[in-house]
Design a protein around this motif. Structure first.
Motif, PDB file in Angstrom:
ATOM      1  N   ARG A  53      13.945  -0.668   5.736  1.00 33.92           N
ATOM      2  CA  ARG A  53      14.849  -1.578   6.864  1.00 33.92           C
ATOM      3  C   ARG A  53      15.952  -2.192   6.407  1.00 33.92           C
ATOM      4  NH1 ARG A  53      12.923   0.781  11.220  1.00 33.92           N
ATOM      5  NH2 ARG A  53      10.892   1.344  11.389  1.00 33.92           N
ATOM      6  N   ARG A  54      17.169  -2.033   6.861  1.00 30.78           N
ATOM      7  CA  ARG A  54      18.142  -2.821   6.352  1.00 30.78           C
ATOM      8  C   ARG A  54      18.455  -4.033   7.412  1.00 30.78           C
ATOM      9  NH1 ARG A  54      22.042   2.203   6.887  1.00 30.78           N
ATOM     10  NH2 ARG A  54      20.572   2.164   8.802  1.00 30.78           N
ATOM     11  N   ASN A  55      18.766  -5.218   6.669  1.00 29.73           N
ATOM     12  CA  ASN A  55      19.072  -6.305   7.646  1.00 29.73           C
ATOM     13  C   ASN A  55      20.232  -7.190   7.067  1.00 29.73           C
ATOM     14  OD1 ASN A  55      18.964  -8.555   9.366  1.00 29.73           O
ATOM     15  ND2 ASN A  55      17.160  -9.230   8.574  1.00 29.73           N
ATOM     16  N   GLY A  56      21.431  -6.862   7.272  1.00 24.30           N
ATOM     17  CA  GLY A  56      22.521  -7.277   6.683  1.00 24.30           C
ATOM     18  C   GLY A  56      22.411  -7.041   5.036  1.00 24.30           C
ATOM     19  N   GLY A  57      22.611  -7.710   4.272  1.00 29.66           N
ATOM     20  CA  GLY A  57      22.724  -7.415   2.659  1.00 29.66           C
ATOM     21  C   GLY A  57      21.359  -7.170   2.261  1.00 29.66           C
ATOM     22  N   VAL A  58      20.274  -7.622   2.938  1.00 32.78           N
ATOM     23  CA  VAL A  58      18.942  -7.670   2.646  1.00 32.78           C
ATOM     24  C   VAL A  58      18.269  -6.167   2.938  1.00 32.78           C
ATOM     25  CG1 VAL A  58      16.541  -8.814   2.692  1.00 32.78           C
ATOM     26  CG2 VAL A  58      18.728  -9.966   2.435  1.00 32.78           C
ATOM     27  N   ILE A  59      17.508  -5.563   2.114  1.00 32.21           N
ATOM     28  CA  ILE A  59      16.680  -4.314   2.426  1.00 32.21           C
ATOM     29  C   ILE A  59      15.113  -4.854   2.394  1.00 32.21           C
ATOM     30  CG2 ILE A  59      16.113  -1.999   2.134  1.00 32.21           C
ATOM     31  CD1 ILE A  59      18.981  -1.825   0.547  1.00 32.21           C
ATOM     32  N   ALA A  60      14.317  -4.708   3.675  1.00 36.35           N
ATOM     33  CA  ALA A  60      13.013  -5.018   3.581  1.00 36.35           C
ATOM     34  C   ALA A  60      12.339  -3.680   3.672  1.00 36.35           C
ATOM     35  CB  ALA A  60      12.544  -5.632   4.778  1.00 36.35           C
ATOM     36  N   ALA A  61      11.354  -3.628   2.711  1.00 33.55           N
ATOM     37  CA  ALA A  61      10.714  -2.123   2.286  1.00 33.55           C
ATOM     38  C   ALA A  61       8.812  -2.574   2.397  1.00 33.55           C
ATOM     39  CB  ALA A  61      10.972  -1.844   1.068  1.00 33.55           C
ATOM     40  N   ALA A  62       8.240  -1.604   2.619  1.00 28.41           N
ATOM     41  CA  ALA A  62       6.722  -1.938   2.776  1.00 28.41           C
ATOM     42  C   ALA A  62       6.271  -0.535   2.241  1.00 28.41           C
ATOM     43  CB  ALA A  62       6.238  -2.388   4.157  1.00 28.41           C
ATOM     44  N   LEU A  63       5.187  -0.366   1.504  1.00 33.53           N
ATOM     45  CA  LEU A  63       4.193   0.651   0.931  1.00 33.53           C
ATOM     46  C   LEU A  63       2.900   0.639   1.585  1.00 33.53           C
ATOM     47  CD1 LEU A  63       2.145   0.168  -1.466  1.00 33.53           C
ATOM     48  CD2 LEU A  63       4.247   0.017  -2.754  1.00 33.53           C
ATOM     49  N   GLN A  64       2.582   1.908   2.101  1.00 35.08           N
ATOM     50  CA  GLN A  64       1.062   2.015   2.112  1.00 35.08           C
ATOM     51  C   GLN A  64       0.383   2.514   1.182  1.00 35.08           C
ATOM     52  OE1 GLN A  64       0.808   0.041   5.927  1.00 35.08           O
ATOM     53  NE2 GLN A  64      -0.847   0.877   4.709  1.00 35.08           N
ATOM     54  N   SER A  65      -0.337   1.963   0.408  1.00 32.94           N
ATOM     55  CA  SER A  65      -1.059   2.319  -0.940  1.00 32.94           C
ATOM     56  C   SER A  65      -2.004   3.395  -0.713  1.00 32.94           C
ATOM     57  CB  SER A  65      -1.664   1.192  -1.508  1.00 32.94           C
ATOM     58  OG  SER A  65      -3.092   0.934  -0.866  1.00 32.94           O
ATOM     59  N   GLU A  68      -1.177  -6.807   2.885  1.00 31.46           N
ATOM     60  CA  GLU A  68      -1.848  -7.122   3.999  1.00 31.46           C
ATOM     61  C   GLU A  68      -3.129  -6.316   4.094  1.00 31.46           C
ATOM     62  OE1 GLU A  68       0.583  -6.599   8.014  1.00 31.46           O
ATOM     63  OE2 GLU A  68       2.395  -6.927   6.316  1.00 31.46           O
ATOM     64  N   ILE A  69      -4.409  -6.809   4.563  1.00 32.60           N
ATOM     65  CA  ILE A  69      -5.573  -6.633   3.940  1.00 32.60           C
ATOM     66  C   ILE A  69      -6.427  -6.158   5.357  1.00 32.60           C
ATOM     67  CG2 ILE A  69      -7.716  -6.757   2.638  1.00 32.60           C
ATOM     68  CD1 ILE A  69      -6.208  -8.861   1.395  1.00 32.60           C
ATOM     69  N   PRO A  70      -6.473  -4.742   5.815  1.00 31.04           N
ATOM     70  CA  PRO A  70      -7.344  -4.420   6.996  1.00 31.04           C
ATOM     71  C   PRO A  70      -8.711  -4.699   6.457  1.00 31.04           C
ATOM     72  CG  PRO A  70      -6.263  -2.399   5.970  1.00 31.04           C
ATOM     73  CD  PRO A  70      -5.892  -3.663   5.312  1.00 31.04           C
ATOM     74  N   PRO A  71      -9.641  -4.635   7.460  1.00 31.81           N
ATOM     75  CA  PRO A  71     -11.103  -4.689   7.234  1.00 31.81           C
ATOM     76  C   PRO A  71     -11.758  -3.658   6.615  1.00 31.81           C
ATOM     77  CG  PRO A  71     -10.676  -4.486   9.678  1.00 31.81           C
ATOM     78  CD  PRO A  71      -9.220  -4.790   9.083  1.00 31.81           C
ATOM     79  N   VAL A  72     -11.548  -2.519   7.018  1.00 26.98           N
ATOM     80  CA  VAL A  72     -11.973  -1.283   6.644  1.00 26.98           C
ATOM     81  C   VAL A  72     -12.132  -1.183   5.000  1.00 26.98           C
ATOM     82  CG1 VAL A  72     -12.182   1.330   6.873  1.00 26.98           C
ATOM     83  CG2 VAL A  72     -11.230   0.286   8.958  1.00 26.98           C
ATOM     84  N   PRO A  73     -13.460  -0.858   4.550  1.00 29.96           N
ATOM     85  CA  PRO A  73     -13.508  -0.882   3.055  1.00 29.96           C
ATOM     86  C   PRO A  73     -12.663   0.239   2.607  1.00 29.96           C
ATOM     87  CG  PRO A  73     -15.730  -1.535   3.918  1.00 29.96           C
ATOM     88  CD  PRO A  73     -14.693  -1.090   5.081  1.00 29.96           C
ATOM     89  N   GLY A  74     -12.018   0.202   1.476  1.00 28.24           N
ATOM     90  CA  GLY A  74     -11.480   1.416   0.838  1.00 28.24           C
ATOM     91  C   GLY A  74      -9.986   1.822   1.526  1.00 28.24           C
ATOM     92  N   ARG A 106      -1.105  -2.666   2.508  1.00 27.72           N
ATOM     93  CA  ARG A 106       0.200  -2.517   2.800  1.00 27.72           C
ATOM     94  C   ARG A 106       0.994  -3.664   2.205  1.00 27.72           C
ATOM     95  NH1 ARG A 106       4.278  -1.605   7.096  1.00 27.72           N
ATOM     96  NH2 ARG A 106       5.752  -3.187   7.139  1.00 27.72           N
ATOM     97  N   VAL A 107       1.728  -3.262   1.112  1.00 18.98           N
ATOM     98  CA  VAL A 107       2.508  -4.381   0.370  1.00 18.98           C
ATOM     99  C   VAL A 107       3.902  -4.231   0.630  1.00 18.98           C
ATOM    100  CG1 VAL A 107       2.826  -4.992  -2.012  1.00 18.98           C
ATOM    101  CG2 VAL A 107       0.580  -3.722  -1.514  1.00 18.98           C
ATOM    102  N   SER A 108       4.384  -5.497   0.651  1.00 18.38           N
ATOM    103  CA  SER A 108       5.881  -5.358   1.237  1.00 18.38           C
ATOM    104  C   SER A 108       6.579  -6.626   0.549  1.00 18.38           C
ATOM    105  CB  SER A 108       5.946  -5.826   2.878  1.00 18.38           C
ATOM    106  OG  SER A 108       5.139  -6.937   3.274  1.00 18.38           O
ATOM    107  N   GLY A 109       7.959  -6.547   0.685  1.00 18.66           N
ATOM    108  CA  GLY A 109       8.902  -7.446  -0.024  1.00 18.66           C
ATOM    109  C   GLY A 109      10.466  -7.059   0.401  1.00 18.66           C
ATOM    110  N   THR A 110      11.277  -7.438  -0.276  1.00 21.14           N
ATOM    111  CA  THR A 110      12.559  -7.320  -0.278  1.00 21.14           C
ATOM    112  C   THR A 110      13.067  -6.643  -1.589  1.00 21.14           C
ATOM    113  OG1 THR A 110      13.175  -9.523  -0.883  1.00 21.14           O
ATOM    114  CG2 THR A 110      12.857  -9.043   1.591  1.00 21.14           C
TER     115      THR A 110
END
Length: 277
Positions: A103-115, A257-263, A267-271
């Motif tokens: 997702r673009r926000n001005g000059g910054v791009i935020a991204a998140a992956l689901q491992s 971000e760590i959901p409770p379900v084992p295994g 979600r790992v995110s950053g810019t």
């Protein structure tokens, strides 16, 4: 062939881990992708081609193909958002199907992956001993509240947690010896970590298996580590922040971000910041 250079998990306008991104109609040959990755010279380059409603993705380090790379996936998410607009993109890897959001926000791009799914096991004593010898640490340097473990979130990593930030800062090793050890044990990286608080970690990631002394931001290892913290019932409160690359002068910030379900997927995110060619 157009090659984007994007620093993933940046700290504002600086830092982050550079990755190459190639979006093409079809994959070049394996030898050509390996050559391009070596020529780009970053720890990984992601290659993506259309596949149905999503993308088929492969990752190459300067020396070998790797099954999954977090920071190159974040870079790819930024590149896809630039090309196709904000969205969630389905990715088919060699051994897993995941998504990345850009997702673009001005000059910054935020991204998140689901491992990919995560798993962990306590590390065999001999591997731990060999790795301690590699870095010149002793068992007294370890923080055993997070025991040494082999962790997986798309690729295998060894986790060693240290008692002090100073021990982490002094990390050094012989890259040739590290390459032999990592390839022998099937490790993509070794994750060295220090817990400042239960939700804030400082990490370093030697990546000798790929011909890279150290990565300034490692999304795959962060996802695997977060899954391990869940497995041992660490008081993570649902998410951790990771500062990496500080000792390299390339401070990077990752959030898991760590959901409770084992295994389940992390979600790992950053810019991300676009680098000049």
């Amino acid at each position: 062939m157009s090659i984007l250079r994007i620093a993933a998990f940046s700290d504002g306008d600086t830092g982050g881990n550079p990755a190459g991104v190639v979006i093409a109609d079809e994959f070049p040959s394996d030898s050509e992708m390996q050559r391009i990755a070596a020529e780009v010279g970053f720890s990984e380059t992601a290659f993506a081609v259309p596949a149905g409603t999503g993308w088929r993705v492969r990752y190459f380090s300067p020396e070998s193909e790797v099954p999954f790379c977090g920071h190159a996936t974040i870079a790819l998410g930024a590149a896809l958002a630039l090309r196709h607009g904000d969205g969630v993109f389905a990715l088919s890897l060699n051994q897993a199907d995941i998504t990345v959001e850009g997702r673009r926000n001005g000059g910054v791009i935020a991204a998140a992956l689901q491992s990919p799914p995560t798993r962990s096991m306590l590390a065999p004593a001999q591997i731990v001993s060999d790795c301690l010898d590699l870095f010149g640490y002793t068992h007294d340097d370890l923080d055993l509240s997070i025991p040494p473990a082999i962790v997986h979130g798309g690729a295998d990593h060894l986790v060693l947690c240290l008692k002090t930030r100073e021990a982490l800062a002094t990390m050094k090793y012989d890259i040739n010896a590290g390459r032999i050890l990592m390839k022998r044990e099937g490790l993509v990286t070794i994750l060295l970590a220090y817990s400042e608080t239960p939700q804030l970690f400082h990490t370093r990631n030697p990546f000798a298996s790929g011909g890279v002394y150290e990565d300034p931001a490692t999304g795959a290892a962060t996802a695997a580590f977060a899954g391990y913290l869940r497995d041992i019932e660490w008081p993570h409160g649902g998410a951790i922040d990771v500062v990496q690359g500080e000792d390299m002068g390339m401070r990077s910030h990752l959030r898991a971000e760590i959901p409770p379900v084992p295994g389940s997927s992390i979600r790992v995110s950053g810019t991300a910041r676009i680098m000049q060619s």
